[in-house]
Design a protein around this motif. Structure first.
Motif, PDB file in Angstrom:
ATOM      1  N   ASN A 162      67.755  15.986 -15.683  1.00  0.00           N
ATOM      2  CA  ASN A 162      68.726  17.014 -15.299  1.00  0.00           C
ATOM      3  C   ASN A 162      68.808  18.112 -16.349  1.00  0.00           C
ATOM      4  O   ASN A 162      68.625  17.861 -17.532  1.00  0.00           O
ATOM      5  CB  ASN A 162      70.120  16.412 -15.107  1.00  0.00           C
ATOM      6  CG  ASN A 162      70.202  15.686 -13.779  1.00  0.00           C
ATOM      7  OD1 ASN A 162      69.266  15.737 -12.986  1.00  0.00           O
ATOM      8  ND2 ASN A 162      71.316  15.011 -13.549  1.00  0.00           N
ATOM      9  N   GLY A 163      69.085  19.326 -15.868  1.00  0.00           N
ATOM     10  CA  GLY A 163      69.414  20.399 -16.789  1.00  0.00           C
ATOM     11  C   GLY A 163      68.266  21.252 -17.253  1.00  0.00           C
ATOM     12  O   GLY A 163      68.477  22.200 -18.011  1.00  0.00           O
TER      13      GLY A 163
ATOM     14  N   VAL B  87      66.322  23.389 -15.486  1.00  0.00           N
ATOM     15  CA  VAL B  87      66.443  24.744 -14.957  1.00  0.00           C
ATOM     16  C   VAL B  87      67.582  25.493 -15.642  1.00  0.00           C
ATOM     17  O   VAL B  87      67.443  26.661 -16.028  1.00  0.00           O
ATOM     18  CB  VAL B  87      66.657  24.711 -13.425  1.00  0.00           C
ATOM     19  CG1 VAL B  87      66.971  26.109 -12.884  1.00  0.00           C
ATOM     20  CG2 VAL B  87      65.435  24.135 -12.724  1.00  0.00           C
ATOM     21  N   ALA B  88      68.689  24.801 -15.797  1.00  0.00           N
ATOM     22  CA  ALA B  88      69.843  25.444 -16.439  1.00  0.00           C
ATOM     23  C   ALA B  88      69.497  25.907 -17.849  1.00  0.00           C
ATOM     24  O   ALA B  88      69.823  27.035 -18.255  1.00  0.00           O
ATOM     25  CB  ALA B  88      71.023  24.460 -16.477  1.00  0.00           C
TER      26      ALA B  88
ATOM     27  N   SER C 210      66.747  28.790 -17.573  1.00  0.00           N
ATOM     28  CA  SER C 210      67.258  30.046 -16.999  1.00  0.00           C
ATOM     29  C   SER C 210      68.400  30.584 -17.865  1.00  0.00           C
ATOM     30  O   SER C 210      68.572  31.800 -17.982  1.00  0.00           O
ATOM     31  CB  SER C 210      67.697  29.848 -15.553  1.00  0.00           C
ATOM     32  OG  SER C 210      68.725  28.896 -15.459  1.00  0.00           O
ATOM     33  N   GLY C 211      69.155  29.686 -18.472  1.00  0.00           N
ATOM     34  CA  GLY C 211      70.216  30.136 -19.379  1.00  0.00           C
ATOM     35  C   GLY C 211      69.634  30.864 -20.583  1.00  0.00           C
ATOM     36  O   GLY C 211      70.129  31.934 -20.984  1.00  0.00           O
TER      37      GLY C 211
ATOM     38  N   ALA D 147      68.486  34.233 -19.439  1.00  0.00           N
ATOM     39  CA  ALA D 147      69.635  35.114 -19.174  1.00  0.00           C
ATOM     40  C   ALA D 147      70.215  35.654 -20.476  1.00  0.00           C
ATOM     41  O   ALA D 147      70.577  36.832 -20.577  1.00  0.00           O
ATOM     42  CB  ALA D 147      70.695  34.362 -18.379  1.00  0.00           C
TER      43      ALA D 147
ATOM     44  N   GLY E 121      68.594  38.483 -21.642  1.00  0.00           N
ATOM     45  CA  GLY E 121      68.605  39.610 -20.712  1.00  0.00           C
ATOM     46  C   GLY E 121      67.373  39.686 -19.837  1.00  0.00           C
ATOM     47  O   GLY E 121      67.079  40.711 -19.228  1.00  0.00           O
ATOM     48  N   GLY E 122      66.658  38.586 -19.774  1.00  0.00           N
ATOM     49  CA  GLY E 122      65.412  38.568 -18.997  1.00  0.00           C
ATOM     50  C   GLY E 122      65.675  38.604 -17.498  1.00  0.00           C
ATOM     51  O   GLY E 122      66.593  37.962 -17.002  1.00  0.00           O
ATOM     52  N   SER E 123      64.829  39.348 -16.797  1.00  0.00           N
ATOM     53  CA  SER E 123      64.987  39.494 -15.359  1.00  0.00           C
ATOM     54  C   SER E 123      63.877  38.700 -14.643  1.00  0.00           C
ATOM     55  O   SER E 123      62.701  39.044 -14.728  1.00  0.00           O
ATOM     56  CB  SER E 123      64.908  40.974 -15.004  1.00  0.00           C
ATOM     57  OG  SER E 123      64.984  41.140 -13.622  1.00  0.00           O
TER      58      SER E 123
ATOM     59  N   ALA F 112      60.434  32.824  -8.891  1.00  0.00           N
ATOM     60  CA  ALA F 112      60.745  31.515  -9.467  1.00  0.00           C
ATOM     61  C   ALA F 112      60.295  30.422  -8.522  1.00  0.00           C
ATOM     62  O   ALA F 112      60.492  30.503  -7.315  1.00  0.00           O
ATOM     63  CB  ALA F 112      62.256  31.399  -9.702  1.00  0.00           C
TER      64      ALA F 112
ATOM     65  N   HIS G 183      60.008  25.959  -8.381  1.00  0.00           N
ATOM     66  CA  HIS G 183      60.245  24.646  -8.985  1.00  0.00           C
ATOM     67  C   HIS G 183      59.595  23.594  -8.120  1.00  0.00           C
ATOM     68  O   HIS G 183      59.481  23.752  -6.908  1.00  0.00           O
ATOM     69  CB  HIS G 183      61.744  24.345  -9.041  1.00  0.00           C
ATOM     70  CG  HIS G 183      62.555  25.343  -9.744  1.00  0.00           C
ATOM     71  ND1 HIS G 183      63.863  25.588  -9.429  1.00  0.00           N
ATOM     72  CD2 HIS G 183      62.244  26.188 -10.748  1.00  0.00           C
ATOM     73  CE1 HIS G 183      64.336  26.539 -10.214  1.00  0.00           C
ATOM     74  NE2 HIS G 183      63.365  26.924 -11.020  1.00  0.00           N
TER      75      HIS G 183
ATOM     76  N   ASN H  34      71.025  40.225 -13.192  1.00  0.00           N
ATOM     77  CA  ASN H  34      70.539  39.181 -14.098  1.00  0.00           C
ATOM     78  C   ASN H  34      71.558  38.060 -14.248  1.00  0.00           C
ATOM     79  O   ASN H  34      72.766  38.276 -14.129  1.00  0.00           O
ATOM     80  CB  ASN H  34      70.264  39.769 -15.488  1.00  0.00           C
ATOM     81  CG  ASN H  34      68.947  40.525 -15.496  1.00  0.00           C
ATOM     82  OD1 ASN H  34      68.231  40.504 -14.494  1.00  0.00           O
ATOM     83  ND2 ASN H  34      68.650  41.178 -16.598  1.00  0.00           N
ATOM     84  N   GLY H  35      71.055  36.857 -14.467  1.00  0.00           N
ATOM     85  CA  GLY H  35      71.904  35.750 -14.849  1.00  0.00           C
ATOM     86  C   GLY H  35      72.433  34.905 -13.716  1.00  0.00           C
ATOM     87  O   GLY H  35      73.169  33.943 -13.967  1.00  0.00           O
TER      88      GLY H  35
ATOM     89  N   ALA I 206      70.884  31.378 -13.916  1.00  0.00           N
ATOM     90  CA  ALA I 206      71.402  30.700 -15.099  1.00  0.00           C
ATOM     91  C   ALA I 206      72.833  30.223 -14.861  1.00  0.00           C
ATOM     92  O   ALA I 206      73.193  29.087 -15.191  1.00  0.00           O
ATOM     93  CB  ALA I 206      71.372  31.651 -16.307  1.00  0.00           C
TER      94      ALA I 206
ATOM     95  N   SER J   9      72.721  27.388 -12.024  1.00  0.00           N
ATOM     96  CA  SER J   9      72.086  26.150 -12.460  1.00  0.00           C
ATOM     97  C   SER J   9      72.841  25.559 -13.650  1.00  0.00           C
ATOM     98  O   SER J   9      72.925  24.337 -13.785  1.00  0.00           O
ATOM     99  CB  SER J   9      70.605  26.374 -12.782  1.00  0.00           C
ATOM    100  OG  SER J   9      70.456  27.300 -13.837  1.00  0.00           O
ATOM    101  N   GLY J  10      73.400  26.424 -14.473  1.00  0.00           N
ATOM    102  CA  GLY J  10      74.214  25.934 -15.584  1.00  0.00           C
ATOM    103  C   GLY J  10      75.446  25.195 -15.072  1.00  0.00           C
ATOM    104  O   GLY J  10      75.783  24.109 -15.564  1.00  0.00           O
TER     105      GLY J  10
ATOM    106  N   ALA K  66      74.312  21.879 -13.744  1.00  0.00           N
ATOM    107  CA  ALA K  66      73.929  20.983 -14.832  1.00  0.00           C
ATOM    108  C   ALA K  66      75.168  20.398 -15.509  1.00  0.00           C
ATOM    109  O   ALA K  66      75.211  19.211 -15.849  1.00  0.00           O
ATOM    110  CB  ALA K  66      73.075  21.730 -15.857  1.00  0.00           C
TER     111      ALA K  66
ATOM    112  N   ALA L  16      64.475  23.719  -4.949  1.00  0.00           N
ATOM    113  CA  ALA L  16      65.053  25.010  -5.336  1.00  0.00           C
ATOM    114  C   ALA L  16      64.183  26.134  -4.847  1.00  0.00           C
ATOM    115  O   ALA L  16      62.957  26.065  -4.944  1.00  0.00           O
ATOM    116  CB  ALA L  16      65.178  25.090  -6.857  1.00  0.00           C
TER     117      ALA L  16
ATOM    118  N   HIS M  17      64.158  30.585  -4.659  1.00  0.00           N
ATOM    119  CA  HIS M  17      64.777  31.875  -4.970  1.00  0.00           C
ATOM    120  C   HIS M  17      63.982  32.969  -4.275  1.00  0.00           C
ATOM    121  O   HIS M  17      62.789  32.826  -4.061  1.00  0.00           O
ATOM    122  CB  HIS M  17      64.720  32.164  -6.477  1.00  0.00           C
ATOM    123  CG  HIS M  17      65.329  31.115  -7.326  1.00  0.00           C
ATOM    124  ND1 HIS M  17      64.885  30.844  -8.585  1.00  0.00           N
ATOM    125  CD2 HIS M  17      66.343  30.255  -7.086  1.00  0.00           C
ATOM    126  CE1 HIS M  17      65.615  29.861  -9.105  1.00  0.00           C
ATOM    127  NE2 HIS M  17      66.500  29.489  -8.209  1.00  0.00           N
TER     128      HIS M  17
END
Lengths: 285, 285, 285, 285
Positions: free
Chosen positions: A15-16, A18-19, A22-23, A26, A29-31, A35, A37, C15-16, C19, C22-23, C26, C35, C37
């Motif tokens: 678990n976690g 992706v979070a 992607s966190g 984020a 500031g990445g766009s 995506a 999975h 953006n975000g 994150a 999924s955050g 998580a 998943a 997108h």
């Protein structure tokens, strides 16, 4: 086409992931523009692929790598991140038959192949003028039963000289030695002219004709030491009937072969193919 | 649908066959509404199939047969002429899985199958109510390792009692004994749940999953003594990906199986399939 | 099949989002098993769909909803989360032709359709016995030019009584009134028997025959007020030739229709279809 | 490939045509290696195509023609008989996009196209070097709104000078004037980049993208005065999804376009395509 960084990950599933990934992105500031999975629940393995707008990360690939490596270690990841602005260099291996080589050279020339053709290596001279019209260096490396080790050593040296990252067997018709398979594991792509695992080995169209199948096909796969048994990237078929001769099968098959090879190669060049054991995950667009 | 006589011929190839046959039909005033020819140049064998408007021949099948037999002898023909008004009787063999049986019963019920379903013979009781809703006699003939010869003798007797001319193994999952294969040579149709010759034998979807193929398929073929090796009538495939489980493959495969079986059976029922050795000529409309 | 919660989101892109979502999952210990997108860069709109193992969230759908709503508000999301243990209820609308209805009833009966068939509503009595064999309530609601408003009011009431969440026009052959289209916007699924936008309206197989196309098709789409113009969910085609009559086209088309409808409906039932304007995002497995 | 004479006939349907034609050929000792018939029962029209071994007729095409003409008159036939040793001459019309031109030139060069490329006529200079590498004369005939009549007169003169029998619009992007359509009726082949009759006219991929179709296609057809409305020879499609941009559609479409064009052109060159009204009979091998 926007410049993107392609982040490709495979790791034990938990678990976690992706979070966390992607966190992290984020936070920078990445766009993320694409995506994918996949969880292989049989093997408890996780795969992901992100396309991140390079400009959103300040076009700083090395910086991203450095920062990301901590996460990679934490999750025990196999990973890579590649820049679409640095397309992979390709060594094309060919013999006498031109259809796959011609198709790939044409696509590359039209900027329709997301890679860089570095050279053609062939065991016959037949296709020299075609390669040269496209401005691609052509290396004639004949292979005979006696000279096989030396010939493949020479071929591998040429590949290395060009810093080619992927070898494409465009109907090369020679069996690569085990050491070359090992040195370029997951980076040698073959087109086999049958719908594998049917008709392994020589003369698959003759085999298909003898068996009386109603569809013939082609298979794009990674080369491993065992003949025609490596991980499959892409396959397709075409309908045939009793009225078709072996020559017709070959003609119809050529179109399938070149389409399947270019599709499989495209996926590899865009880092869409991940390998686990003898199978692939292919994140098609 | 107009009533037609279907004349189907195979014989050693030589000049003048078409002229002789079509001349004979023209002399009778026969109106040919569909015609197919094929020359197997490898085996020097000739195949043809004509649909002749029955009314143009005075609806006289027996008269046509008598008159035609002289030509047949002259050219050393294997031949038959069948009346579309006398559809072939079908014995459906089933087990527990319903998709192929349900599909064929439904098509027959909707008058979309050019044959007559005579009975269902099954080694499990599961599908009785389905058969009976369609008004088709259901015969439960269990098969165990010990009772196999007796069970198949009983099944063959039931087939004979109904005067069924074709046996369809609608996911029957039992291997027929050699004598039954011989008695109904060219008249037992099976659906195998793989793209033959890939994945012969048991659990083909598991085999396909393990090999990581990107297309799965089904094969409709005549049953011969050698398992899954008889003449192929029809095949088709469907695309799969890494994200599909074995259960997904089975689900997607069921649709291919029933479509391929009904298509192959339709061709057989309309006398469109001719056999030479281990291959078929299929004169599709 | 593991019980999952299906979280489906569409919102303005920024953006975000991944994150944040999924955050959040998580943090709850949620296990994401599938998943998807998609970013619609033209419209600057973002779509995502997660399957989360219900057990990993304590099987608490309502709790999840409550907690998630803050994020939904923050990102201005249209969203829903559905429990695979509560399959959508389906009202099947039929007329006289049985192939689509029979196919859906069969799939549902075999537990191969991830929904719950609640009732059949038909403007003819022909298919009553079929529905009843499957144990599905059958409502005969005749439609004549005079009674149209009353008939559709009655039909809509029946749908409401069963709390059906999706209406499937299984070759229903009647044009729904605008208010019904509006009340069930994005929840009425039709199968049109052509490859839209070719051959809108009546008798598409006749139109296809007249035009001499070499492929015919079928289109599964959401119904909107404008005839045959709603968002397309799924399409497929089959090859035809000069030798096929309009009747042959209809026969071949029936198989395409039922396959396309069941595939499109399956996607809808699994919350894989998101609508933006007149187009769909379909997150296929 | 054996040298064959291809006899192609269309005429009002009546009994005895096959008998008369095949009897005539048998009398000459002619060996028929491929035979196709079709009856258009709607229009009471009959079509047939025979391949006769040239050697079995003493390689005497003119003699055959003379003798056959009596039968042709008797049955009111439109007919031709062509020698496979005299492949049709082709004028390729191109503009800037290279994929169709490159594909046809390559196939011709590999002796995989049963015709003779006589020249390339283009309204831009872009593809000159490609044509010249293949040793094909390249004629630059610019077309502007003002010069259109003169330009097409020049183009038609070039076609006539080469005695080209078929004009192929390989993504030519210009609308031919009515007189040219008339002069070469049934002999101008176009590839339209949509699945006709969907998306007639300009920018079909944009239209397809806007409509949100799930398959895109291409159509090979004879050119008539009405835009994109001539008799269809061949069509095919490829699956697309919401994740594909218009650019992706164009890229995927290019492969379909060139495959469909080369397949349709091959059929024409082998005299497999017969026209009745706005429809074709295509006798595929």
């Amino acid at each position: 086409m926007n410049r993107v960084f392609r982040l490709v990950i495979s790791c034990p599933d938990r678990n976690g992931i992706v979070a966390r990934v992607s966190g992290f992105i984020a936070q920078l500031g990445g766009s993320i523009v694409e995506a994918n999975h996949h969880t292989d629940s049989e093997n408890q393995w996780f795969f992901m692929r992100y396309e991140i707008l390079a400009s959103s990360l300040g076009n700083d690939l090395e910086g991203f790598k450095t920062q990301f490596s901590a996460i990679a270690t934490e999750f025990n990841m196999q990973w890579q991140v590649n820049d679409s602005a640095s397309p992979k260099k390709i060594a094309l291996f060919a013999s006498k038959e031109s259809h796959c080589l011609a198709d790939l050279l044409y696509r590359w020339h039209e900027q329709d192949l997301p890679g860089q053709v570095a050279c053609v290596i062939a065991n016959h001279e037949d296709l020299r003028s075609m390669a040269e019209w496209y401005g691609v260096p052509f290396h004639y490396v004949p292979v005979t039963p006696d000279t096989k080790p030396a010939a493949f050593a020479e071929a591998e040296k040429i590949v290395a000289d060009y810093q080619a990252e992927v070898i494409v067997l465009a109907r090369y018709m020679q069996i690569l030695p085990p050491n070359l398979c090992a040195d370029y594991a997951g980076r040698v792509i073959n087109i086999h002219h049958s719908f594998l695992p049917s008709f392994v080995g020589a003369k698959p169209y003759h085999q298909a004709f003898e068996r009386g199948v109603k569809l013939i096909g082609a298979t794009c796969h990674y080369v491993t030491e065992e003949l025609d048994a490596g991980p499959i990237i892409e396959q397709d078929v075409v309908r045939v009937s009793h009225s078709q001769t072996v020559e017709d099968l070959k003609r119809l098959g050529r179109d399938v072969e070149k389409n399947v090879l270019s599709k499989g190669l495209r996926a590899h060049l865009e880092d869409r193919v991940l390998i686990l054991g003898n199978k692939t995950v292919v994140f098609n667009a």
